[in-house]
Design an enzyme around this catalytic site. Structure first.
Site, short mmCIF file in Angstrom:
data_model
loop_
_atom_site.label_atom_id
_atom_site.label_comp_id
_atom_site.label_asym_id
_atom_site.label_seq_id
_atom_site.Cartn_x
_atom_site.Cartn_y
_atom_site.Cartn_z
N TRP A 38 29.53 39.27 9.77
CA TRP A 38 30.53 39.72 8.64
C TRP A 38 30.18 40.95 8.13
O TRP A 38 30.93 41.69 7.06
CB TRP A 38 30.98 38.82 7.98
N GLU A 62 30.55 34.00 2.29
CA GLU A 62 30.06 34.07 1.15
C GLU A 62 30.12 32.52 0.40
O GLU A 62 29.53 32.12 -0.25
CB GLU A 62 30.83 34.70 0.25
N THR A 68 24.37 26.65 1.28
CA THR A 68 23.76 26.47 2.61
C THR A 68 22.97 27.92 3.11
O THR A 68 23.77 28.80 2.94
CB THR A 68 24.79 26.24 3.67
N LEU A 105 29.09 20.83 7.69
CA LEU A 105 28.41 21.56 6.84
C LEU A 105 28.39 21.19 5.32
O LEU A 105 27.73 21.80 4.62
CB LEU A 105 29.43 23.06 6.87
N TYR A 107 29.54 19.69 1.52
CA TYR A 107 30.14 20.33 0.36
C TYR A 107 31.71 20.77 0.51
O TYR A 107 31.93 21.86 0.54
CB TYR A 107 29.25 21.42 -0.33
N CYS A 232 5.66 43.45 0.58
CA CYS A 232 6.89 43.74 -0.44
C CYS A 232 6.79 45.03 -1.05
O CYS A 232 6.10 45.52 -1.31
CB CYS A 232 6.80 42.75 -1.69
N SER A 333 22.49 17.06 -3.75
CA SER A 333 21.51 17.67 -4.77
C SER A 333 21.45 16.95 -6.20
O SER A 333 20.45 17.00 -7.16
CB SER A 333 22.25 18.99 -5.32
#
Length: 389
Positions: A38, A62, A68, A105, A107, A232, A333
């Site tokens: 995307w 999004e 996830t 998936l 939720y 980093c 959760s």
């Protein structure tokens, strides 16, 4: 309240801000995740600065990413886009079809919010489409008016789809920023401070690339455990690294204990071998899904008594509770559940949806045509194995 204008990223940054921006973007060009579908045009090419992408695919992604990880989301995103390739197709779909495509998936409220948001955009409800019938909002308020869109998700959509200078502050970004400044307080306690920091660092000339680079840094280098500080680009500026223990940040509050519940579940069969299922009310994480009936075990109550009581209270039926089919545990959760599932024989009473939308008797082979939560999918597999035996 969210800002009513794009975040005020510094157009003429200080030396430190300029170095942070350039070093992160240079690192990202070589090490970032550039194959996210995307974030590219349909032909696979990368968008240029200011060049828009399809907002529909970005929006769907999004919302999927809210709970996830990317690797899990990718196959579901492809499946969703094959079933609902554009806004109008999604708006015209039934909730049943939407939940079936989303199944697995988790939720599930996210799927219902996407469905409802698509209907609002197509119908021209606020946020209203422009004169040329482009339904897509260009403001943060416009996106946040849609169900399930918060400030960070809205900012990510605007920067990803339209290359607009809106900051983001998801969990990965909070962790990176907390380590960068070695912030002594948990980010969730001082979100305005972290929003200002994210806005200050945002590159207004390349917001899409900068936000993606920041997320990639958090996902692949500045990880929750054992961050790869040697790889980093911000190591020379990182206060947590300088303090010698980046793993101490972000500071975390002590989490509350996660409640544990035992749920008695009845797989009710009638004389014809049909199974009784009911559809959850259209609210909460699992709203609209189908399930085997049951409920929470009360203190001191035998699980067989729980099942009989719950089926009487929720469906107005009487059953004989037979042998155990399966016991399984599932963690959300906010709570942990143990499902103790028994085969039951229907005795009396016409099933009524006293605590659900609908009840149905279905043949066991038809269960795959209904969207179920993940835990119920394991119950179905156990039932089909038992019947086959």
């Amino acid at each position: 309240m969210p800002p009513r204008t794009p975040p005020t990223a510094t157009a003429s940054p200080s030396g430190a801000e300029a170095e942070l921006r350039s070093s992160l973007l240079d690192w990202w060009e070589s090490h970032g995740r550039h194959d996210i579908p995307w974030k590219r045009h349909p032909d696979g090419s990368r968008p240029g600065p200011g060049e828009p992408l399809d907002p529909f695919g970005v929006w769907v992604a999004e919302v999927m990413l809210q709970q996830t990880q990317l690797a899990v989301v990718l196959p579901y995103w492809h499946r969703w886009m094959a079933a609902f390739p554009d806004l109008r197709t999604l708006a015209a779909a039934s909730e049943h079809d939407v939940l079936m495509v989303w199944q697995g998936l988790g939720y599930y409220a996210r799927a219902r919010r996407l469905h409802g948001g698509a209907q609002r955009l197509v119908d021209g409800e606020p946020p209203a489409p422009s004169a040329d019938r482009d339904p897509w909002p260009r403001t943060l308020e416009g996106w946040m008016a849609l169900p399930g869109i918060g400030r960070s998700t809205g900012g990510s959509i605007l920067s990803s789809a339209f290359d607009r200078p809106f900051a983001i502050l998801d969990g990965n970004v909070q962790r990176v920023l907390a380590r960068l400044v070695a912030h002594p307080v948990a980010p969730k306690r001082q979100l305005p401070h972290f929003w200002r920091l994210s806005e200050t660092l945002l590159d207004p000339q390349r917001p899409r690339a900068f936000n993606q680079a920041l997320m990639d840094l958090g996902a692949g280098v500045c990880t929750p455990r054992q961050p790869a500080c040697g790889a980093c680009p911000w190591q020379p500026h990182c206060a947590a690294y300088a303090a010698g223990d980046p793993g101490r940040f972000p500071v975390k509050d002590t989490p509350p204990p996660v409640p544990f519940q035992v749920i008695g579940v009845g797989v009710v069969l009638d004389a014809e071998g049909r199974v009784l299922i009911d559809q959850r009310l259209p609210e909460g994480l699992l709203g609209g899904l189908w399930e085997f009936p049951g409920g929470k075990q009360e203190p001191g109550e035998a699980i067989e008594a729980t099942i009989r009581r719950e089926l009487r209270e929720e469906l107005a039926i009487e059953v004989t509770v037979g042998e155990e089919l399966i016991t399984l545990e599932h963690a959300y959760s906010h709570k942990r559940l143990r499902f103790v599932v028994h085969l039951c024989r229907w005795l009396a009473g016409e099933p009524q949806p006293l605590a659900s939308q609908e009840v149905r008797w279905v043949a066991p082979q038809e269960l795959s045509s209904y969207p179920f939560p993940a835990a119920n999918a394991r119950i179905i597999a156990a039932l089909q194995a038992r019947l086959a035996a």
